[in-house]
Scaffold this active site. Structure first.
Site, short mmCIF file in Angstrom:
data_model
loop_
_atom_site.label_atom_id
_atom_site.label_comp_id
_atom_site.label_asym_id
_atom_site.label_seq_id
_atom_site.Cartn_x
_atom_site.Cartn_y
_atom_site.Cartn_z
N SER A 187 20.67 56.66 98.23
CA SER A 187 21.67 56.91 98.47
C SER A 187 21.69 58.40 99.12
O SER A 187 21.05 59.18 98.20
CB SER A 187 23.20 56.80 98.89
OG SER A 187 23.94 56.86 99.39
N TYR A 200 28.85 55.58 90.67
CA TYR A 200 28.10 55.34 91.74
C TYR A 200 26.79 55.75 92.73
O TYR A 200 25.67 55.49 92.43
CB TYR A 200 29.07 54.73 93.57
CG TYR A 200 28.04 55.07 94.56
CD1 TYR A 200 27.63 53.47 94.87
CD2 TYR A 200 27.38 55.44 95.39
CE1 TYR A 200 26.90 53.12 95.99
CE2 TYR A 200 27.13 55.10 96.65
CZ TYR A 200 26.55 53.68 96.92
OH TYR A 200 26.39 53.36 97.76
P1 NAD Z 1 27.43 45.37 102.46
O1 NAD Z 1 28.88 44.92 102.26
O2 NAD Z 1 27.02 44.88 103.28
O3 NAD Z 1 26.06 45.23 101.34
C1 NAD Z 1 26.68 45.10 100.15
C2 NAD Z 1 25.89 43.69 99.85
O4 NAD Z 1 26.13 44.46 97.81
C3 NAD Z 1 27.10 42.52 99.60
O5 NAD Z 1 26.72 42.68 101.00
C4 NAD Z 1 26.90 41.67 98.65
O6 NAD Z 1 26.29 40.92 99.25
C5 NAD Z 1 26.17 42.59 97.37
N1 NAD Z 1 26.18 42.25 96.24
C6 NAD Z 1 27.57 43.48 96.35
N2 NAD Z 1 27.88 42.94 94.47
C7 NAD Z 1 27.20 41.92 94.20
C8 NAD Z 1 26.91 40.73 93.49
N3 NAD Z 1 28.00 41.31 91.57
N4 NAD Z 1 26.13 40.21 93.03
C9 NAD Z 1 24.74 39.99 94.59
N5 NAD Z 1 25.24 41.01 95.23
C10 NAD Z 1 26.26 41.25 95.14
O7 NAD Z 1 27.18 47.10 102.77
P2 NAD Z 1 25.69 48.19 102.64
O8 NAD Z 1 26.51 49.65 102.90
O9 NAD Z 1 24.85 47.68 104.11
O10 NAD Z 1 24.89 48.63 101.75
C11 NAD Z 1 24.25 47.58 101.33
C12 NAD Z 1 23.34 49.02 100.47
O11 NAD Z 1 23.08 50.02 101.16
C13 NAD Z 1 24.01 49.12 99.20
O12 NAD Z 1 23.42 49.37 97.74
C14 NAD Z 1 24.44 50.57 99.32
O13 NAD Z 1 25.02 51.59 98.61
C15 NAD Z 1 23.78 51.11 100.32
N6 NAD Z 1 23.92 52.86 101.06
C16 NAD Z 1 25.11 52.02 101.87
C17 NAD Z 1 25.63 53.24 102.44
C18 NAD Z 1 26.59 53.41 103.55
O14 NAD Z 1 27.41 54.36 103.88
N7 NAD Z 1 27.06 51.92 104.12
C19 NAD Z 1 25.06 54.50 101.97
C20 NAD Z 1 24.11 54.25 101.50
C21 NAD Z 1 23.64 53.62 100.66
#
Ligand code: NAD
Ligand code: MG
Length: 298
Positions: A187, A200
């Site tokens: 990220s 985080y």
């Molecule tokens: P999202 O909520 O759609 O995806 C996160 C997923 O993590 C959830 O759908 C869930 O299935 C899974 N998860 C959480 N806890 C879990 C557990 N204990 N066991 C199994 N699965 C688990 O949100 P997203 O933003 O698409 O996140 C995906 C990735 O992108 C993450 O690693 C997040 O840190 C990263 N990210 C997101 C952003 C943003 O702005 N959305 C920015 C930078 C990085």
């Protein structure tokens, strides 16, 4: 995804978001507007033909967009998510099967080491092989002060975001052939931490170190390891405590500010995972690719 030239500042949703909150992990299907995970728009071109991929967090957000893109590029896909996210996951299964690809749903908790091993075995057995790991699941909960950060949250955030990468890769290594690709998800927070996301952001920094070190360890086996570093992307993570709720209306415009002045959509991140998984990236390992709306990643 667009085949024609377009202004990126207006290509996707660029108005204020309605205020909304859900309990984590939140359902994509209940968000307004719905995140765009490429359901209607991603067009593949056979770049992952015959590949067998495990995508964690594959029910929603960036993982969902990646699972859909992988299938449209010709891969069979196993997706992992939490049992309470079954509704989102079933939609992804339908979309993947509509491409004539296998979609295996493997719900379970990545903070459990035994489950991580079981997940990999199930993915390998159900797909008849395994050559691509897109490790996208993550936990993010904003907390004002380190004094309010519980040890329980600290542990879970590290277990899900960092430890599970060790556990999944350890279990998968015996199965992965030369040519396999491992992708982690870091990220912009790993470079310039938001003070509300101390735990985080620390995990995202750790993921960069893990990616760079593992790439060196596995290069001789012909296995590449890279990371994708998204900026603010409109996903369930953000509206379920990932941001303070007052940051949601201007998310990606001014909270945090991006040069492109809008939040990204999950589909805009998926093609970087496709690239890194594919043989197009044969000379790319140990790298972190930013998809950030212009926020620097150095
Ligand atoms: P999202 O909520 O759609 O995806 C996160 C997923 O993590 C959830 O759908 C869930 O299935 C899974 N998860 C959480 N806890 C879990 C557990 N204990 N066991 C199994 N699965 C688990 O949100 P997203 O933003 O698409 O996140 C995906 C990735 O992108 C993450 O690693 C997040 O840190 C990263 N990210 C997101 C952003 C943003 O702005 N959305 C920015 C930078 C990085
Ligand atoms: Mg989800």
């Amino acid at each position: 995804m667009s085949q024609t030239i377009e202004n990126p500042t207006t290509q996707y949703y660029n108005s204020e978001f309605p205020s909304q909150t859900q309990e984590p992990p939140a359902l994509q299907g209940n968000m307004d507007p719905l995140p765009n995970s490429g359901e209607e728009s991603y067009v593949g071109s056979g770049r992952l033909k015959g590949r067998k991929a495990l995508v964690t967090g594959g029910d929603s957000g960036i993982g969902r967009a990646t699972a859909i893109a992988f299938a449209r590029e010709g891969a069979d896909v196993a997706i992992n998510y939490l049992p309470v996210e079954e509704e989102d996951a079933l939609e992804v299964k339908q979309l993947i099967e509509a491409e004539g690809r296998k979609a295996n749903l493997i719900p379970g908790d990545l903070s459990d080491e035994a489950f991580c091993k079981d997940l990999v075995d199930q993915a390998y057995n159900s797909l008849g092989g395994l050559d691509t790991l897109a490790l996208i699941a993550g936990k993010q909960q904003a907390v004002q002060s380190i004094t309010d950060l519980t040890t329980e949250q600290l542990r879970k955030t590290f277990e899900i975001n960092v430890f599970s990468l060790f556990w999944v890769v350890k279990a998968a290594l015996p199965y992965l052939p030369a040519g396999a690709s491992i992708m982690t998800t870091s990220s912009v927070e790993g470079y310039n931490p938001n003070p509300l996301l101390l735990d985080y952001a620390s995990t995202k920094r750790a993921i960069i170190g893990f990616t760079q070190g593992l790439a060196k360890q596995l290069a001789a086996k012909g296995i590449r390891v890279n990371s994708v570093a998204p900026g603010p992307i409109w996903t369930p993570l953000q509206i379920s405590g990932g941001q303070p709720s007052q940051n949601i209306p201007k998310f990606g415009e001014s909270t945090p500010p991006t040069p492109l002045k809008r939040a990204g959509q999950p589909v805009e991140v998926a093609s970087t995972y496709v690239y890194l998984a594919s043989q197009d990236a044969s000379y790319v390992t140990g790298q972190v690719y930013g998809v950030t709306g212009g926020i620097p990643t150095a």
